[in-house]
Write a protein that holds these residues in place. Sequence first.
Motif, mmCIF file in Angstrom:
data_model
loop_
_atom_site.group_PDB
_atom_site.id
_atom_site.type_symbol
_atom_site.label_atom_id
_atom_site.label_comp_id
_atom_site.label_asym_id
_atom_site.label_seq_id
_atom_site.Cartn_x
_atom_site.Cartn_y
_atom_site.Cartn_z
ATOM 1 N N ALA A 1 -11.867 9.295 -20.529
ATOM 2 C CA ALA A 1 -12.104 9.436 -21.964
ATOM 3 C C ALA A 1 -13.284 10.349 -22.248
ATOM 4 C CB ALA A 1 -12.337 8.051 -22.585
ATOM 5 N N GLU A 2 -14.327 10.254 -21.458
ATOM 6 C CA GLU A 2 -15.495 11.120 -21.634
ATOM 7 C C GLU A 2 -15.131 12.571 -21.341
ATOM 8 O OE1 GLU A 2 -18.913 12.826 -22.504
ATOM 9 O OE2 GLU A 2 -18.331 10.766 -23.013
ATOM 10 N N LEU B 1 -10.589 16.982 -26.863
ATOM 11 C CA LEU B 1 -9.154 16.765 -26.764
ATOM 12 C C LEU B 1 -8.819 15.363 -27.261
ATOM 13 C CD1 LEU B 1 -8.621 18.280 -23.203
ATOM 14 C CD2 LEU B 1 -7.882 19.295 -25.362
ATOM 15 N N PRO B 2 -7.787 15.214 -28.085
ATOM 16 C CA PRO B 2 -7.454 13.907 -28.676
ATOM 17 C C PRO B 2 -6.596 13.040 -27.764
ATOM 18 C CG PRO B 2 -5.997 15.568 -29.555
ATOM 19 C CD PRO B 2 -6.938 16.304 -28.621
ATOM 20 N N CYS B 3 -7.043 12.820 -26.549
ATOM 21 C CA CYS B 3 -6.315 11.947 -25.625
ATOM 22 C C CYS B 3 -6.615 10.481 -25.944
ATOM 23 C CB CYS B 3 -6.722 12.226 -24.179
ATOM 24 S SG CYS B 3 -6.441 13.913 -23.618
ATOM 25 N N ARG B 4 -5.720 9.626 -25.525
ATOM 26 C CA ARG B 4 -5.932 8.180 -25.626
ATOM 27 C C ARG B 4 -5.875 7.604 -24.218
ATOM 28 N NH1 ARG B 4 -2.525 3.229 -27.099
ATOM 29 N NH2 ARG B 4 -0.688 4.502 -26.655
ATOM 30 N N PHE B 5 -6.850 6.750 -23.884
ATOM 31 C CA PHE B 5 -6.879 6.138 -22.560
ATOM 32 C C PHE B 5 -6.974 4.628 -22.713
ATOM 33 C CE2 PHE B 5 -8.404 10.440 -21.859
ATOM 34 C CZ PHE B 5 -7.636 10.826 -20.769
ATOM 35 N N LEU C 1 -3.074 18.359 -19.026
ATOM 36 C CA LEU C 1 -1.851 18.196 -19.810
ATOM 37 C C LEU C 1 -2.143 18.328 -21.305
ATOM 38 C CD1 LEU C 1 -0.228 15.227 -17.858
ATOM 39 C CD2 LEU C 1 0.794 17.487 -18.130
ATOM 40 N N ALA C 2 -3.228 17.713 -21.751
ATOM 41 C CA ALA C 2 -3.621 17.831 -23.155
ATOM 42 C C ALA C 2 -4.003 19.262 -23.496
ATOM 43 C CB ALA C 2 -4.778 16.878 -23.455
ATOM 44 N N GLN C 3 -4.659 19.955 -22.581
ATOM 45 C CA GLN C 3 -5.012 21.356 -22.815
ATOM 46 C C GLN C 3 -3.778 22.234 -22.954
ATOM 47 O OE1 GLN C 3 -7.629 21.704 -19.400
ATOM 48 N NE2 GLN C 3 -9.436 21.791 -20.713
ATOM 49 N N HIS C 4 -2.656 21.775 -22.394
ATOM 50 C CA HIS C 4 -1.391 22.497 -22.539
ATOM 51 C C HIS C 4 -0.588 22.000 -23.742
ATOM 52 C CE1 HIS C 4 -2.254 24.105 -18.557
ATOM 53 N NE2 HIS C 4 -1.238 24.913 -18.698
ATOM 54 N N GLY C 5 -1.209 21.218 -24.596
ATOM 55 C CA GLY C 5 -0.594 20.852 -25.865
ATOM 56 C C GLY C 5 0.105 19.517 -25.910
ATOM 57 N N ALA C 6 0.061 18.726 -24.829
ATOM 58 C CA ALA C 6 0.694 17.410 -24.838
ATOM 59 C C ALA C 6 -0.160 16.401 -25.596
ATOM 60 C CB ALA C 6 0.912 16.923 -23.411
ATOM 61 N N ARG C 7 0.507 15.413 -26.185
ATOM 62 C CA ARG C 7 -0.182 14.257 -26.767
ATOM 63 C C ARG C 7 -0.248 13.208 -25.657
ATOM 64 N NH1 ARG C 7 3.350 16.069 -30.796
ATOM 65 N NH2 ARG C 7 4.960 14.602 -30.069
#
Length: 235
Positions: free
Chosen positions: A84-85, A92-96, A63-69
Amino acid sequence: MTVLDQSLFRDAGDAWWSGRAFRSLRAVKVFQLERIQRFVTGGVANLDVVDVGCGGGLLSVPLAQHGARVTGVDIEPSCVEVAAEAARARRLPCRFVVGDARALPLEDASADVVVLSDVLEHVRPPDAAIAEAARVLRPGGRLYVNTIHRSAWAGFWAITVAEGLGFVPRGTHDARLFVTPDELVSMAAEAGLALRRIEGESPRVLATLRAGAIQLRPSRSLGVAYGALFQRTSA
């Protein structure tokens, strides 16, 4: 969150992304990502997406690779660490965050999209997870759910076949926790969510046998499993 055998997920480690035990789940997430992109008009790019029950990040990361925050939430700290790893490795700037689907550690009206993918059939009571998803959605926000129908045919495929032949680990499912489409629509309506789309999914039998992992296809029948899109209609 009531899960049949939490150790299946707690102790998975690198198996989320490379092990045989999660090969089917990785394939299923590819299918679910494609459907989310179809169901959510314009796709998920630039939207705040919450992936509830994110596990090792198999859907959060794409999902993040498709541009989602993306914010991923899971009750197991070890799963959050793996997810997270995986995101860090791909920059990718994901938050977990660690949290329960029935009491999300997120603010009201903070998400454009909430995803409950392969989660609802592990949560008791499921309406609590739906209510929490509705709470964190902004007005007009959308909830995507895919889950397994509580039917004899679904139990045969998910437990007798999938678990019996080793496509998913034994003990992954309890047919008593499966959710019928009517139940899901009713729970969503109680939470202020209106049904926008619903579509069945069925196993591609020959492709599954060749790949050694579950392969799915869209289906007109909701008798085995299904995905649905809801929209928050209340302020």
